[in-house]
Design an enzyme around this catalytic site. Structure first.
Site, PDB file in Angstrom:
ATOM      1  N   SER A 127     -37.859   4.170  30.033  1.00  0.00           N
ATOM      2  CA  SER A 127     -38.608   5.246  31.300  1.00  0.00           C
ATOM      3  C   SER A 127     -39.719   5.985  30.808  1.00  0.00           C
ATOM      4  CB  SER A 127     -37.212   5.692  31.178  1.00  0.00           C
ATOM      5  OG  SER A 127     -38.485   7.480  31.691  1.00  0.00           O
ATOM      6  N   GLU A 129     -40.245   8.686  30.690  1.00  0.00           N
ATOM      7  CA  GLU A 129     -39.743   9.537  29.527  1.00  0.00           C
ATOM      8  C   GLU A 129     -40.065   9.944  28.184  1.00  0.00           C
ATOM      9  OE1 GLU A 129     -38.742  12.895  30.827  1.00  0.00           O
ATOM     10  OE2 GLU A 129     -39.907  12.619  32.490  1.00  0.00           O
ATOM     11  N   TYR A 151     -32.470  13.106  27.754  1.00  0.00           N
ATOM     12  CA  TYR A 151     -32.541  12.070  28.416  1.00  0.00           C
ATOM     13  C   TYR A 151     -33.716  11.212  27.852  1.00  0.00           C
ATOM     14  CZ  TYR A 151     -33.599   8.694  31.802  1.00  0.00           C
ATOM     15  OH  TYR A 151     -34.123   7.277  33.100  1.00  0.00           O
TER      16      TYR A 151
HETATM   17  P1  NAP Z   1     -29.345   6.989  39.883  1.00  0.00           P
HETATM   18  O1  NAP Z   1     -29.198   6.355  41.120  1.00  0.00           O
HETATM   19  O2  NAP Z   1     -29.074   8.006  38.920  1.00  0.00           O
HETATM   20  O3  NAP Z   1     -27.973   5.588  39.306  1.00  0.00           O
HETATM   21  C1  NAP Z   1     -27.401   6.115  38.049  1.00  0.00           C
HETATM   22  C2  NAP Z   1     -26.057   4.291  37.730  1.00  0.00           C
HETATM   23  O4  NAP Z   1     -25.600   4.962  36.680  1.00  0.00           O
HETATM   24  C3  NAP Z   1     -25.577   5.137  39.045  1.00  0.00           C
HETATM   25  O5  NAP Z   1     -24.680   4.093  40.125  1.00  0.00           O
HETATM   26  C4  NAP Z   1     -24.210   5.610  38.189  1.00  0.00           C
HETATM   27  O6  NAP Z   1     -22.874   5.780  38.531  1.00  0.00           O
HETATM   28  C5  NAP Z   1     -24.177   4.397  36.586  1.00  0.00           C
HETATM   29  N1  NAP Z   1     -23.975   5.813  35.678  1.00  0.00           N
HETATM   30  C6  NAP Z   1     -23.560   6.749  35.471  1.00  0.00           C
HETATM   31  N2  NAP Z   1     -22.896   7.038  33.977  1.00  0.00           N
HETATM   32  C7  NAP Z   1     -22.160   5.682  34.007  1.00  0.00           C
HETATM   33  C8  NAP Z   1     -21.510   5.336  32.993  1.00  0.00           C
HETATM   34  N3  NAP Z   1     -19.920   6.263  32.204  1.00  0.00           N
HETATM   35  N4  NAP Z   1     -20.605   4.136  33.073  1.00  0.00           N
HETATM   36  C9  NAP Z   1     -21.189   2.757  34.258  1.00  0.00           C
HETATM   37  N5  NAP Z   1     -22.152   3.384  34.852  1.00  0.00           N
HETATM   38  C10 NAP Z   1     -22.446   4.479  35.180  1.00  0.00           C
HETATM   39  O7  NAP Z   1     -30.527   5.880  38.608  1.00  0.00           O
HETATM   40  P2  NAP Z   1     -31.318   4.946  39.445  1.00  0.00           P
HETATM   41  O8  NAP Z   1     -33.018   5.955  39.800  1.00  0.00           O
HETATM   42  O9  NAP Z   1     -31.761   4.145  40.132  1.00  0.00           O
HETATM   43  O10 NAP Z   1     -32.142   4.171  38.098  1.00  0.00           O
HETATM   44  C11 NAP Z   1     -31.386   3.117  37.398  1.00  0.00           C
HETATM   45  C12 NAP Z   1     -31.684   3.378  35.690  1.00  0.00           C
HETATM   46  O11 NAP Z   1     -33.234   3.258  35.751  1.00  0.00           O
HETATM   47  C13 NAP Z   1     -31.396   3.950  35.422  1.00  0.00           C
HETATM   48  O12 NAP Z   1     -30.645   3.770  33.966  1.00  0.00           O
HETATM   49  C14 NAP Z   1     -32.246   5.247  35.224  1.00  0.00           C
HETATM   50  O13 NAP Z   1     -32.513   6.248  33.767  1.00  0.00           O
HETATM   51  C15 NAP Z   1     -33.635   4.144  34.830  1.00  0.00           C
HETATM   52  N6  NAP Z   1     -34.387   4.739  35.261  1.00  0.00           N
HETATM   53  C16 NAP Z   1     -34.618   4.935  36.149  1.00  0.00           C
HETATM   54  C17 NAP Z   1     -36.719   5.211  37.182  1.00  0.00           C
HETATM   55  C18 NAP Z   1     -36.132   6.127  38.034  1.00  0.00           C
HETATM   56  O14 NAP Z   1     -37.330   6.628  38.744  1.00  0.00           O
HETATM   57  N7  NAP Z   1     -35.921   6.133  38.976  1.00  0.00           N
HETATM   58  C19 NAP Z   1     -37.871   5.250  36.359  1.00  0.00           C
HETATM   59  C20 NAP Z   1     -37.726   5.183  34.454  1.00  0.00           C
HETATM   60  C21 NAP Z   1     -36.124   4.122  33.733  1.00  0.00           C
HETATM   61  P3  NAP Z   1     -21.866   6.939  39.636  1.00  0.00           P
HETATM   62  O15 NAP Z   1     -22.452   5.828  41.211  1.00  0.00           O
HETATM   63  O16 NAP Z   1     -20.690   6.240  39.073  1.00  0.00           O
HETATM   64  O17 NAP Z   1     -22.205   8.021  39.298  1.00  0.00           O
HETATM   65  O1  F7E Z   2     -39.026  15.548  38.234  1.00  0.00           O
HETATM   66  C1  F7E Z   2     -40.536  18.522  38.657  1.00  0.00           C
HETATM   67  C2  F7E Z   2     -39.931  18.034  37.653  1.00  0.00           C
HETATM   68  O2  F7E Z   2     -36.789  15.716  38.407  1.00  0.00           O
HETATM   69  C3  F7E Z   2     -40.036  15.112  38.417  1.00  0.00           C
HETATM   70  C4  F7E Z   2     -35.763   9.947  36.257  1.00  0.00           C
HETATM   71  O3  F7E Z   2     -35.222   9.060  37.137  1.00  0.00           O
HETATM   72  O4  F7E Z   2     -38.379   9.174  35.983  1.00  0.00           O
HETATM   73  C5  F7E Z   2     -36.646  10.652  37.101  1.00  0.00           C
HETATM   74  O5  F7E Z   2     -37.211  11.645  36.077  1.00  0.00           O
HETATM   75  C6  F7E Z   2     -41.248  16.459  38.424  1.00  0.00           C
HETATM   76  C7  F7E Z   2     -40.453  16.613  37.770  1.00  0.00           C
HETATM   77  O6  F7E Z   2     -37.891  13.154  38.046  1.00  0.00           O
HETATM   78  C8  F7E Z   2     -38.407  20.764  40.777  1.00  0.00           C
HETATM   79  O7  F7E Z   2     -39.810  19.593  36.315  1.00  0.00           O
HETATM   80  C9  F7E Z   2     -40.565  20.510  40.334  1.00  0.00           C
HETATM   81  O8  F7E Z   2     -41.646  17.560  36.271  1.00  0.00           O
HETATM   82  O9  F7E Z   2     -37.845  14.326  39.473  1.00  0.00           O
HETATM   83  P1  F7E Z   2     -37.707  14.573  39.203  1.00  0.00           P
HETATM   84  P2  F7E Z   2     -38.661  13.289  36.240  1.00  0.00           P
HETATM   85  O10 F7E Z   2     -37.682  14.005  35.327  1.00  0.00           O
HETATM   86  O11 F7E Z   2     -39.724  12.675  35.974  1.00  0.00           O
HETATM   87  C10 F7E Z   2     -38.555   9.368  35.160  1.00  0.00           C
HETATM   88  C11 F7E Z   2     -38.950   8.632  34.373  1.00  0.00           C
HETATM   89  C12 F7E Z   2     -37.200   8.884  34.917  1.00  0.00           C
HETATM   90  O12 F7E Z   2     -36.592   7.661  33.989  1.00  0.00           O
HETATM   91  C13 F7E Z   2     -35.799   9.624  35.047  1.00  0.00           C
HETATM   92  O13 F7E Z   2     -34.566   8.650  35.226  1.00  0.00           O
HETATM   93  O14 F7E Z   2     -41.193  17.609  39.451  1.00  0.00           O
HETATM   94  N1  F7E Z   2     -40.134  19.676  40.050  1.00  0.00           N
HETATM   95  N2  F7E Z   2     -39.261  21.209  40.837  1.00  0.00           N
HETATM   96  C14 F7E Z   2     -38.438  19.738  40.361  1.00  0.00           C
HETATM   97  N3  F7E Z   2     -37.755  18.325  40.129  1.00  0.00           N
HETATM   98  C15 F7E Z   2     -36.695  18.464  40.658  1.00  0.00           C
HETATM   99  N4  F7E Z   2     -35.987  17.593  39.884  1.00  0.00           N
HETATM  100  N5  F7E Z   2     -36.673  19.369  40.938  1.00  0.00           N
HETATM  101  C16 F7E Z   2     -36.778  20.573  41.642  1.00  0.00           C
HETATM  102  O15 F7E Z   2     -36.928  21.074  41.944  1.00  0.00           O
END
Ligand code: NAP
Ligand code: F7E
Length: 334
Positions: A127, A129, A151
Site C-alpha cells: 500500500s 500508506e 496499518y
Molecule cells: P477490503 O474491502 O477491506 O477487504 C479486506 C478483505 O480481507 C476482506 O475480504 C476480509 O474478509 C479479509 N480479511 C480480513 N481479515 C481476515 C483474516 N483474518 N483472514 C482472512 N481474510 C481476512 O479491502 P480492499 O479494498 O479490497 O483491499 C484489498 C487489499 O489491498 C487489502 O490488503 C488492502 O489492505 C490492500 N490495499 C487496498 C487499497 C485500496 O485503496 N483499496 C490500496 C492499497 C492496498 P471478511 O469479509 O471476512 O472481513
Molecule cells: O481516508 C480522510 C482521511 O479511509 C482517506 C485504504 O484502502 O487507501 C485506504 O486508506 C482520507 C484520509 O482511506 C474522513 O483522514 C476525512 O486522509 O478513505 P480513507 P486511506 O486511509 O487513504 C490506502 C492506500 C490503503 O491501503 C487502505 O487499505 O480521507 N477523511 N474524513 C476521512 N476518512 C474516512 N475514512 N472517514 C472520514 O470521515
C-alpha cells in the site's frame, strides 16, 4: 485452465479480481473466514463460479489446507484489516492479520510446495500508506517508507517479508504498491463511499448531514477495476518485481465533496457537512501521489477511469441502491 487462490475474496478488490480471473478462463478459489460470513452472498452474485474455501490469515493450518485444496498456480494475498482509521484502535489485531498474516501465507506456500516456492506466483497487496510521511513527491518504487499508522507499519512488514522470501527462497513473489482505489463496492467506512452514500441519502431526504474528519487531505484515487488488472499483469512477467500502481493525479476530500454533491444538483454543500474532531487521525498522511511509470512501461498498464467519472458512478450506484431500499420499504408498509 490456470488456477488462482484469492485471500480477501469478500472485499472490494477480491470481488473485482475474482470476476476478472473467471473472465480470463481461470478456475478461481476464494478464502473465506468465519462461519456464515455475511459477505459471501455478494461474492456469489458477482462471481458464481468461484469456489469458496474456509480459512483465516491467523491460522496457518487452514492456509495450508486451502492451498492443498486449490492447487493454485497463482496466489493473490488481499486479506487484511484494511481500514487505516481502525488500525490505531486495534493495532495488535491489525499487525496480526495485515502484517504477520503475510508471513503465514508465505510460509504456507513454502510448506505446500515442499520448499519449491517458485512453482507458485504470489501477489502481495502492499500500500501507498507505507510512504506515509512522504520523502518525495510523487512516490515511486525507490521512495523510502515512513509509515504513519499501525496499518502502514504492518503493510511495510508484509512488503519486506515478500521481498525477503523472493531473495532468500527464490519465490516468485511480487508486491503491488497500490494507491487508493475505489468503486461502488467500496466499504462504507472509507471516505469516498461514505461521501457518495451520504450524498445519495441526503438527495433522497433520508439524511441531512455527513460527518467527516480532515477535509484537506489529498489522495491519488483510482478505480478498483483498473487496479486488479495490474495485479494480474505483475504475475504474468518473466521475473517477479514490485510496482507502484497509481493515477498520478491527486485530489482533496473537498474536491470529492464538490463532485459528489454536484452530481445531485447541490452546490452549497457546506450546510450538509459536519466536521467531527473525533474523526481526525492521530497522525495523517497529507499528500500521496504515485508515479506509476514502471507499471506503464513494463506492464503496459494505465488507468482508464478518471476521478470525476469514478465518483459520479459511485453516486449513481448509491442513488439506485437508495431507491431500491425505499421501494422495498414501501412494499413492506403496503
Ligand atoms: P477490503 O474491502 O477491506 O477487504 C479486506 C478483505 O480481507 C476482506 O475480504 C476480509 O474478509 C479479509 N480479511 C480480513 N481479515 C481476515 C483474516 N483474518 N483472514 C482472512 N481474510 C481476512 O479491502 P480492499 O479494498 O479490497 O483491499 C484489498 C487489499 O489491498 C487489502 O490488503 C488492502 O489492505 C490492500 N490495499 C487496498 C487499497 C485500496 O485503496 N483499496 C490500496 C492499497 C492496498 P471478511 O469479509 O471476512 O472481513
Ligand atoms: O481516508 C480522510 C482521511 O479511509 C482517506 C485504504 O484502502 O487507501 C485506504 O486508506 C482520507 C484520509 O482511506 C474522513 O483522514 C476525512 O486522509 O478513505 P480513507 P486511506 O486511509 O487513504 C490506502 C492506500 C490503503 O491501503 C487502505 O487499505 O480521507 N477523511 N474524513 C476521512 N476518512 C474516512 N475514512 N472517514 C472520514 O470521515
Amino acid at each position: 485452465m490456470p488456477r488462482a487462490l484469492i485471500t480477501g475474496v469478500t472485499g472490494q478488490d477480491g470481488s473485482y479480481l475474482a470476476e476478472f480471473l473467471v473472465a480470463k478462463g481461470y478456475e478461481v478459489f476464494g478464502l473465506v473466514r468465519g462461519q456464515n460470513n455475511p459477505r459471501v452472498p455478494a461474492v456469489r452474485r458477482v462471481a458464481p463460479a468461484v469456489r469458496l474455501l474456509n480459512g483465516d490469515l491467523r491460522d496457518l493450518p487452514s492456509l495450508i489446507g486451502a492451498l492443498d485444496a486449490a492447487q493454485p498456480d497463482e496466489v493473490y494475498n488481499l486479506g487484511a484489516v484494511s481500514f487505516v482509521g481502525m488500525s490505531w484502535r486495534q493495532a495488535e489485531l491489525t499487525s496480526e492479520i495485515t502484517g504477520i498474516g503475510v508471513l503465514r501465507m508465505l510460509e504456507a506456500v513454502q510448506i505446500h510446495t515442499h520448499n519449491d516456492m517458485g512453482r507458485i506466483r504470489f501477489y502481495q497487496a502492499s500500500s501507498s500508506e507505507m510512504f506515509g510521511k512522504v520523502r518525495e513527491v510523487p512516490q515511486n518504487e525507490a521512495t523510502p517508507f515512513h509509515p504513519r499508522s499501525p496499518y502502514g507499519v504492518a503493510k511495510t512488514f508484509g512488503h519486506f517479508m515478500t521481498v525477503n522470501y523472493r531473495e532468500s527462497y527464490g519465490a516468485y513473489a511480487c508486491s503491488g504498491i497500490l494507491f487508493n482505489h475505489e468503486s461502488p463496492r467500496r466499504g462504507h467506512e472509507f471516505v469516498s463511499r461514505k461521501v457518495t452514500r451520504g450524498v445519495a441519502r441526503i438527495a433522497a431526504g433520508l439524511e441531512d448531514t455527513i460527518s467527516l474528519g480532515n477535509l484537506e487531505s489529498r489522495r491519488d484515487w483510482g478505480f478498483a477495476g483498473d487496479y486488479v488488472e495490474a495485479m494480474w499483469l505483475m504475475l504474468q512477467q518473466d521475473e517477479p518485481d514490485d510496482y507502484v500502481v497509481a493515477t498520478g493525479v491527486t485530489h482533496s476530500v473537498r474536491d470529492l465533496l464538490d463532485i459528489a454533491f454536484n452530481r445531485v444538483g447541490i452546490r452549497d454543500w457546506a450546510r450538509h457537512v459536519a466536521q467531527d474532531p473525533g474523526l481526525l487521525r492521530p497522525a495523517e498522511v497529507d499528500l500521496l501521489v504515485g508515479d506509476a511509470s514502471k507499471a506503464r512501461s513494463r506492464l503496459g498498464w494505465k488507468p482508464r477511469v478518471d476521478f470525476r467519472t469514478l465518483i459520479e458512478s459511485m453516486v449513481d450506484a448509491d442513488l439506485a441502491a437508495t431507491e431500491r431500499e425505499a421501494r422495498s420499504r414501501r412494499r413492506v408498509i403496503s
